[in-house]
Design a protein around this motif. Structure first.
Motif, PDB file in Angstrom:
ATOM      1  N   ASP A  91       0.813  -1.211   0.000  1.00 21.88           N
ATOM      2  CA  ASP A  91       0.000   0.000   0.000  1.00 21.88           C
ATOM      3  C   ASP A  91       0.854   1.271   0.000  1.00 21.88           C
ATOM      4  OD1 ASP A  91      -2.862  -0.962   0.142  1.00 21.88           O
ATOM      5  OD2 ASP A  91      -2.000  -2.067   1.815  1.00 21.88           O
TER       6      ASP A  91
ATOM      7  N   SER B 113       2.037  -0.344  12.155  1.00 22.39           N
ATOM      8  CA  SER B 113       2.231   0.278  13.473  1.00 22.39           C
ATOM      9  C   SER B 113       2.434  -0.745  14.583  1.00 22.39           C
ATOM     10  CB  SER B 113       1.047   1.185  13.801  1.00 22.39           C
ATOM     11  OG  SER B 113      -0.159   0.434  13.876  1.00 22.39           O
TER      12      SER B 113
ATOM     13  N   GLN C 224      -2.199   5.455   4.468  1.00 26.02           N
ATOM     14  CA  GLN C 224      -2.778   5.309   5.799  1.00 26.02           C
ATOM     15  C   GLN C 224      -2.999   3.834   6.125  1.00 26.02           C
ATOM     16  OE1 GLN C 224      -3.503   8.125   7.926  1.00 26.02           O
ATOM     17  NE2 GLN C 224      -3.411   6.418   9.378  1.00 26.02           N
TER      18      GLN C 224
ATOM     19  N   TYR D  34       4.847   7.621   4.568  1.00 28.94           N
ATOM     20  CA  TYR D  34       3.709   8.264   5.225  1.00 28.94           C
ATOM     21  C   TYR D  34       3.981   9.759   5.411  1.00 28.94           C
ATOM     22  CZ  TYR D  34       0.137   9.195   8.781  1.00 28.94           C
ATOM     23  OH  TYR D  34      -0.924   9.712   9.471  1.00 28.94           O
ATOM     24  N   LYS D  35       5.172  10.078   5.902  1.00 28.07           N
ATOM     25  CA  LYS D  35       5.536  11.488   6.106  1.00 28.07           C
ATOM     26  C   LYS D  35       5.598  12.239   4.769  1.00 28.07           C
ATOM     27  CE  LYS D  35       8.265  10.614  10.284  1.00 28.07           C
ATOM     28  NZ  LYS D  35       9.644  10.599  10.864  1.00 28.07           N
TER      29      LYS D  35
ATOM     30  N   MET E 238      -3.065   9.388   0.008  1.00 28.60           N
ATOM     31  CA  MET E 238      -3.197   9.494   1.463  1.00 28.60           C
ATOM     32  C   MET E 238      -3.959   8.305   2.033  1.00 28.60           C
ATOM     33  SD  MET E 238      -3.945  13.613   1.593  1.00 28.60           S
ATOM     34  CE  MET E 238      -4.254  13.740   3.351  1.00 28.60           C
ATOM     35  N   LYS E 239      -4.999   7.889   1.351  1.00 32.59           N
ATOM     36  CA  LYS E 239      -5.773   6.732   1.821  1.00 32.59           C
ATOM     37  C   LYS E 239      -4.928   5.459   1.786  1.00 32.59           C
ATOM     38  CE  LYS E 239     -10.362   8.456   0.511  1.00 32.59           C
ATOM     39  NZ  LYS E 239     -11.514   8.273  -0.412  1.00 32.59           N
TER      40      LYS E 239
ATOM     41  N   PHE F 128       0.396   2.420   6.944  1.00 28.24           N
ATOM     42  CA  PHE F 128       0.845   2.927   8.253  1.00 28.24           C
ATOM     43  C   PHE F 128       0.115   2.238   9.396  1.00 28.24           C
ATOM     44  CE2 PHE F 128       0.814   5.937  11.804  1.00 28.24           C
ATOM     45  CZ  PHE F 128       2.169   6.242  11.903  1.00 28.24           C
ATOM     46  N   ASP F 129      -1.186   2.067   9.266  1.00 33.32           N
ATOM     47  CA  ASP F 129      -1.968   1.405  10.315  1.00 33.32           C
ATOM     48  C   ASP F 129      -1.551  -0.050  10.473  1.00 33.32           C
ATOM     49  OD1 ASP F 129      -3.328   3.751  10.743  1.00 33.32           O
ATOM     50  OD2 ASP F 129      -5.114   3.171   9.594  1.00 33.32           O
TER      51      ASP F 129
ATOM     52  N   TRP G 184       1.962  12.783   3.438  1.00 32.99           N
ATOM     53  CA  TRP G 184       1.195  13.730   4.247  1.00 32.99           C
ATOM     54  C   TRP G 184       1.898  15.069   4.429  1.00 32.99           C
ATOM     55  CZ3 TRP G 184      -3.723  13.303   6.298  1.00 32.99           C
ATOM     56  CH2 TRP G 184      -4.358  12.077   6.100  1.00 32.99           C
TER      57      TRP G 184
ATOM     58  N   GLU H 130       6.981   4.325   7.190  1.00 33.98           N
ATOM     59  CA  GLU H 130       6.856   5.571   7.966  1.00 33.98           C
ATOM     60  C   GLU H 130       7.400   6.762   7.178  1.00 33.98           C
ATOM     61  OE1 GLU H 130       7.077   3.654  12.478  1.00 33.98           O
ATOM     62  OE2 GLU H 130       8.905   4.393  11.518  1.00 33.98           O
TER      63      GLU H 130
END
Length: 411
Positions: free
Chosen positions: A359, A387, A380, A402-403, A376-377, A383-384, A406, A399
């Protein structure tokens, strides 16, 4: 399960006896026919006579499940249980249905213990909560039979139950407890079981993020295997060592263990080990070096297209999607990556982390296509998922993506 009459008829036919021959001088053919059809109950005297004519102990006729019947069920169950993963469809469910009626009667003896063991393991595959207490029952049965190696196998099975539920610390605690019980027994010297425990212990240490402990156990197991020329688990240990070397970006160790694995694959004619070396080489170029052109060349050079393995296909599909991203073919990469499905047998957090990169790469593709919301979706989701995983290069990369996605610069 068979009735008394059915057991008598079955034994008679196995011995190719007619009703007249079995009836002899003490019974009539008609009475024996009634007994076999469960329309009449024989007296103890008649039952003793029938047992004598069949040359079996009378108790075997009285048993609701005879040893002979259990052996026949065991043969069928072993065939179902030994089905290769590549060919597996509904064999586990079939075994459960086959053995389930006998479970209350599986109390003692090897046949009973082995049937209950396979039944319990298949229940574990379906996440049935009964598997744990049934396996503990099997452990006691094997202990009574002094089958130490079989008892050792139950210990690893008990540890795998929480592992499949991603309860990694609980799994490790159970394994270490089971190992302590075995090592307290001075008669436990089985080197094959030792390697099973070593491999699983190292795997679980990696799962909970205790990398130093994992490496120590893994390296000792490899040394033990080489010293005693025992090849059980050596392929898995080499895979584990190569994966650890990749995460540490130790190219010398990575190449060493992959070459050892390749040599083993040729020695043992093990296709899976050879395929893993192909995969590892490509994966290192994509996930660690980001050298997508080289990875593409290697992907096309090796016989990847001819590999049709249920377990390996999703791994190569994922790599192809990452390569397409690296080559700038973003829409094709998204299509390929969206086809990737995590194999249902994968539960290790590092394996899962590899697939969670999917993803993140989809997000990068959407970002390049200027589709910020979709990026972004997608990131996410990655990232979820990551985690809860231990720290790995895969987690670090997700990670970072993700940064990046976003970041205000992309809003």
């Amino acid at each position: 399960m068979s009735t008394l009459g059915e057991r008598i008829r079955k034994l008679r036919k196995q011995q190719k006896m007619t009703l007249e021959a079995l009836a002899g001088t003490e019974l009539t053919k008609g009475m024996l026919s009634l007994i076999e059809n469960n329309k009449a109950n024989p007296s103890m005297e008649s039952l003793n006579y029938i047992a004598g004519r069949l040359d079996v102990d009378m108790t075997s006729l009285l048993e609701e499940v005879s040893n002979l019947e259990l052996r026949e069920i065991l043969e069928k169950a072993e065939i179902l249980f030994s089905t290769n993963y590549e060919d597996l469809t509904t064999e586990h469910e079939q075994l459960i249905e086959l053995v389930k009626p006998y479970v209350p009667k599986l109390i003692q003896g090897y046949e009973a213990a082995r049937l209950l063991e396979m039944y319990s393991r298949c229940l574990a595959f379906t996440n049935n909560s009964d598997s744990e207490h049934l396996l503990k029952r099997v452990a006691v049965m094997y202990e009574q039979l002094n089958l130490t190696t079989k008892r050792a196998d139950i210990g690893t099975s008990l540890a795998v139950i929480p592992y499949r539920k991603h309860q990694y610390q609980k799994s490790l605690d159970i394994l270490l407890g089971e190992r302590a019980k075995l090592e307290a027994n001075p008669l436990w010297i089985d080197p094959l079981s030792r390697l099973d425990y070593d491999y699983l212990e190292a795997t679980l240490y990696f799962a909970v993020g205790k990398y130093e402990e994992a490496i120590q156990v893994m390296e000792k197991a490899i040394q033990y295997s080489n010293k005693h020329k025992i090849f059980k688990q050596v392929d898995n240990l080499y895979r584990l060592a190569a994966a650890q070397a990749m995460m540490a970006e130790d190219e010398i160790k990575k190449e060493y263990y992959l070459n050892k694995l390749l040599a083993y694959s040729e020695f043992a004619d093990d296709e899976d080990s050879k395929i893993f070396t192909y995969y590892a080489a490509i994966h290192y170029l994509t996930s660690y070096k980001k050298r997508y052109v080289e990875a593409d060349h290697l992907f096309n050079t090796l016989s990847i297209k001819g590999i049709n393995k249920k377990l390996f296909t999703p791994f190569f599909l994922l790599e192809r999607g990452k390569i397409l991203y690296g080559l700038g073919q973003y829409e094709q990469a998204i299509d390929k990556l969206q086809e990737v499905v995590i194999p249902d047998v994968l539960h290790h957090p590092i394996d899962l982390s590899i697939f969670y990169e999917k993803d993140a790469y989809i997000a990068l593709c959407y970002l390049e296509l200027g589709q910020q919301d979709k990026a972004m979706k997608a990131v996410q989701v990655a990232f979820d998922n990551i985690s809860k995983m231990p720290d790995t290069p895969y987690k670090k990369y997700i990670e970072e993506i993700y940064k990046k996605v976003w970041s205000p610069h992309h809003n």
